[in-house]
Scaffold this motif. Structure first.
Motif, PDB file in Angstrom:
ATOM      1  N   ARG A   9      59.034  71.272  48.469  1.00  0.00           N
ATOM      2  CA  ARG A   9      59.668  71.798  49.674  1.00  0.00           C
ATOM      3  C   ARG A   9      58.662  72.326  50.690  1.00  0.00           C
ATOM      4  O   ARG A   9      59.054  72.881  51.717  1.00  0.00           O
ATOM      5  CB  ARG A   9      60.672  72.886  49.318  1.00  0.00           C
ATOM      6  CG  ARG A   9      60.097  74.169  48.786  1.00  0.00           C
ATOM      7  CD  ARG A   9      61.237  75.159  48.474  1.00  0.00           C
ATOM      8  NE  ARG A   9      60.752  76.438  47.983  1.00  0.00           N
ATOM      9  CZ  ARG A   9      60.468  77.475  48.762  1.00  0.00           C
ATOM     10  NH1 ARG A   9      60.609  77.380  50.075  1.00  0.00           N
ATOM     11  NH2 ARG A   9      60.052  78.609  48.254  1.00  0.00           N
ATOM     12  N   SER A 106      71.911  67.501  44.679  1.00  0.00           N
ATOM     13  CA  SER A 106      72.570  68.505  43.821  1.00  0.00           C
ATOM     14  C   SER A 106      72.867  67.902  42.452  1.00  0.00           C
ATOM     15  O   SER A 106      72.663  68.541  41.411  1.00  0.00           O
ATOM     16  CB  SER A 106      73.886  68.951  44.458  1.00  0.00           C
ATOM     17  OG  SER A 106      73.663  69.533  45.702  1.00  0.00           O
ATOM     18  N   VAL A 117      60.313  73.827  41.152  1.00  0.00           N
ATOM     19  CA  VAL A 117      60.207  73.726  42.613  1.00  0.00           C
ATOM     20  C   VAL A 117      58.798  74.106  43.022  1.00  0.00           C
ATOM     21  O   VAL A 117      58.275  75.153  42.631  1.00  0.00           O
ATOM     22  CB  VAL A 117      61.227  74.666  43.293  1.00  0.00           C
ATOM     23  CG1 VAL A 117      61.127  74.563  44.808  1.00  0.00           C
ATOM     24  CG2 VAL A 117      62.637  74.328  42.828  1.00  0.00           C
TER      25      VAL A 117
ATOM     26  N   ILE B   2      74.332  76.283  37.253  1.00  0.00           N
ATOM     27  CA  ILE B   2      72.920  76.597  37.443  1.00  0.00           C
ATOM     28  C   ILE B   2      72.775  78.015  38.015  1.00  0.00           C
ATOM     29  O   ILE B   2      73.565  78.440  38.874  1.00  0.00           O
ATOM     30  CB  ILE B   2      72.274  75.584  38.417  1.00  0.00           C
ATOM     31  CG1 ILE B   2      72.331  74.176  37.812  1.00  0.00           C
ATOM     32  CG2 ILE B   2      70.855  75.967  38.763  1.00  0.00           C
ATOM     33  CD1 ILE B   2      71.889  73.085  38.766  1.00  0.00           C
ATOM     34  N   ALA B  15      63.527  79.211  51.038  1.00  0.00           N
ATOM     35  CA  ALA B  15      64.100  79.040  49.690  1.00  0.00           C
ATOM     36  C   ALA B  15      65.607  79.275  49.681  1.00  0.00           C
ATOM     37  O   ALA B  15      66.375  78.473  49.148  1.00  0.00           O
ATOM     38  CB  ALA B  15      63.412  79.994  48.716  1.00  0.00           C
ATOM     39  N   LEU B  18      67.560  76.524  51.425  1.00  0.00           N
ATOM     40  CA  LEU B  18      67.499  75.294  50.635  1.00  0.00           C
ATOM     41  C   LEU B  18      68.455  75.388  49.443  1.00  0.00           C
ATOM     42  O   LEU B  18      69.203  74.462  49.143  1.00  0.00           O
ATOM     43  CB  LEU B  18      66.063  75.122  50.142  1.00  0.00           C
ATOM     44  CG  LEU B  18      65.556  73.720  49.952  1.00  0.00           C
ATOM     45  CD1 LEU B  18      65.833  72.849  51.150  1.00  0.00           C
ATOM     46  CD2 LEU B  18      64.069  73.755  49.651  1.00  0.00           C
ATOM     47  N   ARG B  21      71.879  74.705  50.414  1.00  0.00           N
ATOM     48  CA  ARG B  21      72.136  73.299  50.742  1.00  0.00           C
ATOM     49  C   ARG B  21      72.514  72.517  49.495  1.00  0.00           C
ATOM     50  O   ARG B  21      73.319  71.592  49.540  1.00  0.00           O
ATOM     51  CB  ARG B  21      70.893  72.678  51.389  1.00  0.00           C
ATOM     52  CG  ARG B  21      71.140  71.259  51.908  1.00  0.00           C
ATOM     53  CD  ARG B  21      69.864  70.578  52.374  1.00  0.00           C
ATOM     54  NE  ARG B  21      69.239  71.281  53.459  1.00  0.00           N
ATOM     55  CZ  ARG B  21      67.972  71.055  53.830  1.00  0.00           C
ATOM     56  NH1 ARG B  21      67.227  70.176  53.168  1.00  0.00           N
ATOM     57  NH2 ARG B  21      67.437  71.712  54.833  1.00  0.00           N
ATOM     58  N   TYR B  22      71.932  72.912  48.345  1.00  0.00           N
ATOM     59  CA  TYR B  22      72.140  72.101  47.134  1.00  0.00           C
ATOM     60  C   TYR B  22      73.018  72.784  46.087  1.00  0.00           C
ATOM     61  O   TYR B  22      73.303  72.199  45.052  1.00  0.00           O
ATOM     62  CB  TYR B  22      70.781  71.763  46.514  1.00  0.00           C
ATOM     63  CG  TYR B  22      69.875  71.000  47.441  1.00  0.00           C
ATOM     64  CD1 TYR B  22      68.587  71.444  47.697  1.00  0.00           C
ATOM     65  CD2 TYR B  22      70.311  69.857  48.094  1.00  0.00           C
ATOM     66  CE1 TYR B  22      67.743  70.750  48.556  1.00  0.00           C
ATOM     67  CE2 TYR B  22      69.488  69.159  48.953  1.00  0.00           C
ATOM     68  CZ  TYR B  22      68.199  69.614  49.180  1.00  0.00           C
ATOM     69  OH  TYR B  22      67.385  68.935  50.047  1.00  0.00           O
ATOM     70  N   ILE B  23      73.468  74.015  46.346  1.00  0.00           N
ATOM     71  CA  ILE B  23      74.245  74.738  45.339  1.00  0.00           C
ATOM     72  C   ILE B  23      75.622  74.088  45.175  1.00  0.00           C
ATOM     73  O   ILE B  23      76.150  73.483  46.133  1.00  0.00           O
ATOM     74  CB  ILE B  23      74.382  76.226  45.743  1.00  0.00           C
ATOM     75  CG1 ILE B  23      74.751  77.089  44.533  1.00  0.00           C
ATOM     76  CG2 ILE B  23      75.378  76.397  46.881  1.00  0.00           C
ATOM     77  CD1 ILE B  23      74.603  78.580  44.782  1.00  0.00           C
ATOM     78  N   ARG B  24      76.173  74.173  43.941  1.00  0.00           N
ATOM     79  CA  ARG B  24      77.500  73.607  43.692  1.00  0.00           C
ATOM     80  C   ARG B  24      78.414  74.702  43.173  1.00  0.00           C
ATOM     81  O   ARG B  24      77.942  75.741  42.695  1.00  0.00           O
ATOM     82  CB  ARG B  24      77.410  72.488  42.631  1.00  0.00           C
ATOM     83  CG  ARG B  24      76.485  71.364  43.076  1.00  0.00           C
ATOM     84  CD  ARG B  24      76.854  70.026  42.548  1.00  0.00           C
ATOM     85  NE  ARG B  24      76.739  69.843  41.106  1.00  0.00           N
ATOM     86  CZ  ARG B  24      76.749  68.623  40.540  1.00  0.00           C
ATOM     87  NH1 ARG B  24      76.838  67.544  41.291  1.00  0.00           N
ATOM     88  NH2 ARG B  24      76.680  68.500  39.236  1.00  0.00           N
ATOM     89  N   LYS B  94      70.892  76.174  33.217  1.00  0.00           N
ATOM     90  CA  LYS B  94      69.439  76.322  33.463  1.00  0.00           C
ATOM     91  C   LYS B  94      69.223  77.201  34.691  1.00  0.00           C
ATOM     92  O   LYS B  94      70.157  77.532  35.411  1.00  0.00           O
ATOM     93  CB  LYS B  94      68.772  74.961  33.689  1.00  0.00           C
ATOM     94  CG  LYS B  94      69.298  74.162  34.866  1.00  0.00           C
ATOM     95  CD  LYS B  94      68.390  72.963  35.123  1.00  0.00           C
ATOM     96  CE  LYS B  94      69.097  71.967  36.010  1.00  0.00           C
ATOM     97  NZ  LYS B  94      70.093  71.164  35.227  1.00  0.00           N
ATOM     98  N   ILE B  96      66.933  77.613  38.229  1.00  0.00           N
ATOM     99  CA  ILE B  96      66.021  76.984  39.174  1.00  0.00           C
ATOM    100  C   ILE B  96      65.420  78.082  40.042  1.00  0.00           C
ATOM    101  O   ILE B  96      66.174  78.798  40.726  1.00  0.00           O
ATOM    102  CB  ILE B  96      66.734  75.966  40.078  1.00  0.00           C
ATOM    103  CG1 ILE B  96      67.329  74.830  39.241  1.00  0.00           C
ATOM    104  CG2 ILE B  96      65.766  75.406  41.132  1.00  0.00           C
ATOM    105  CD1 ILE B  96      68.080  73.785  40.065  1.00  0.00           C
ATOM    106  N   THR B  97      64.116  78.262  39.968  1.00  0.00           N
ATOM    107  CA  THR B  97      63.436  79.260  40.798  1.00  0.00           C
ATOM    108  C   THR B  97      62.914  78.560  42.049  1.00  0.00           C
ATOM    109  O   THR B  97      62.012  77.737  41.969  1.00  0.00           O
ATOM    110  CB  THR B  97      62.271  79.885  40.008  1.00  0.00           C
ATOM    111  OG1 THR B  97      62.803  80.461  38.810  1.00  0.00           O
ATOM    112  CG2 THR B  97      61.581  80.965  40.822  1.00  0.00           C
ATOM    113  N   TRP B  98      63.567  78.878  43.142  1.00  0.00           N
ATOM    114  CA  TRP B  98      63.204  78.174  44.384  1.00  0.00           C
ATOM    115  C   TRP B  98      61.933  78.684  45.011  1.00  0.00           C
ATOM    116  O   TRP B  98      61.351  79.584  44.677  1.00  0.00           O
ATOM    117  CB  TRP B  98      64.349  78.283  45.385  1.00  0.00           C
ATOM    118  CG  TRP B  98      65.513  77.471  44.952  1.00  0.00           C
ATOM    119  CD1 TRP B  98      66.585  77.866  44.229  1.00  0.00           C
ATOM    120  CD2 TRP B  98      65.717  76.064  45.201  1.00  0.00           C
ATOM    121  NE1 TRP B  98      67.439  76.828  44.010  1.00  0.00           N
ATOM    122  CE2 TRP B  98      66.929  75.708  44.603  1.00  0.00           C
ATOM    123  CE3 TRP B  98      64.975  75.099  45.883  1.00  0.00           C
ATOM    124  CZ2 TRP B  98      67.424  74.410  44.651  1.00  0.00           C
ATOM    125  CZ3 TRP B  98      65.458  73.814  45.919  1.00  0.00           C
ATOM    126  CH2 TRP B  98      66.682  73.478  45.318  1.00  0.00           C
TER     127      TRP B  98
END
Lengths: 118, 98
Positions: A9, A106, A117, B2, B15, B18, B21-24, B94, B96-98
């Motif tokens: 990113r 996603s 990341v 997640i 971060a 972003l 943008r991808y979170i569900r 899991k 995810i550390t952005w």
């Protein structure tokens, strides 16, 4: 064997994040992990051709992008929203990354065993 | 399911944007370090109303923000300790550390 998804990113050369991530990706791939890559935000700038990293005082780690399939890294995704924001078209890309919507990314994040990341 | 981990303030790092943008749906967010400042911006609070948000108690109290947090009405902020953080990481598929 783990499915490892590596997300980039950060912009090229300004930081070492991407280079570290690429090293990790190649290492994982050479240890038989199933590696997928995601380029988003300014990291998509890595996909442009005619870069000369050394002029920015950086090692040319982008050259290795052409060897991804040699490392059996088949899945390379580029975030469409990021490309659009930066005014970059598909035909400008130096490697054949798949340009995908956020939802596809996603899904890739959810599907992977581990996501890192950089 | 997640757990998205944000450590940086949106004022100088993308971060948080972003992640959103991808979170569900079904995912959660944990804010640590400067990312706790997200809770001080109304624009970010408006984007987080539908997402379970966790924040570390020590990080809030370190910054004297407990009072500010109490003012937040339109959403629930889960103020947790480190043990609960570990619990949440196990509870989710899991981190995810952005």
């Amino acid at each position: 064997m783990k499915k490892v998804c590596i997300v980039f990113r950060h912009s090229p050369y300004g930081t070492t994040h991407t280079r570290e991530g690429i090293d990790f990706a190649l290492l994982s791939a050479s240890f038989e992990q199933q590696v997928s890559l995601v380029f988003c935000d300014e990291a998509v700038l890595h996909l442009l051709p005619n870069q000369q990293a050394e002029l920015a005082g950086s090692k040319d780690y982008v050259a290795v992008f052409k060897a991804f399939d040699l490392y059996e890294i088949e899945t390379v995704l580029a975030c469409k929203a990021s490309l659009d924001a930066l005014g970059i078209d598909q035909n400008e890309l130096a490697i054949n990354a798949q340009i995908v919507e956020a939802a596809t990314i996603s899904a890739a994040l959810a599907d992977a065993d581990e996501v890192l990341v950089f | 399911m997640i757990l998205h981990h944000i450590q940086t303030s949106p004022s100088h790092d993308n971060a948080m944007r972003l992640c959103l943008r991808y979170i569900r749906s079904g995912d959660s967010i944990i804010l640590t370090a400067d990312a706790v400042n997200v809770l001080l911006y109304q624009e970010w609070l408006n984007l987080l109303t539908a997402v379970p948000v966790y924040v570390l108690k020590d990080e809030i109290e370190a910054r004297g923000l407990a009072g500010k947090l109490a003012d937040i009405s339109n959403m629930k902020i889960n103020v947790i300790d480190v043990d609960e953080f570990v619990n949440q990481t196990l509870h989710h598929s899991k981190v995810i550390t952005w």
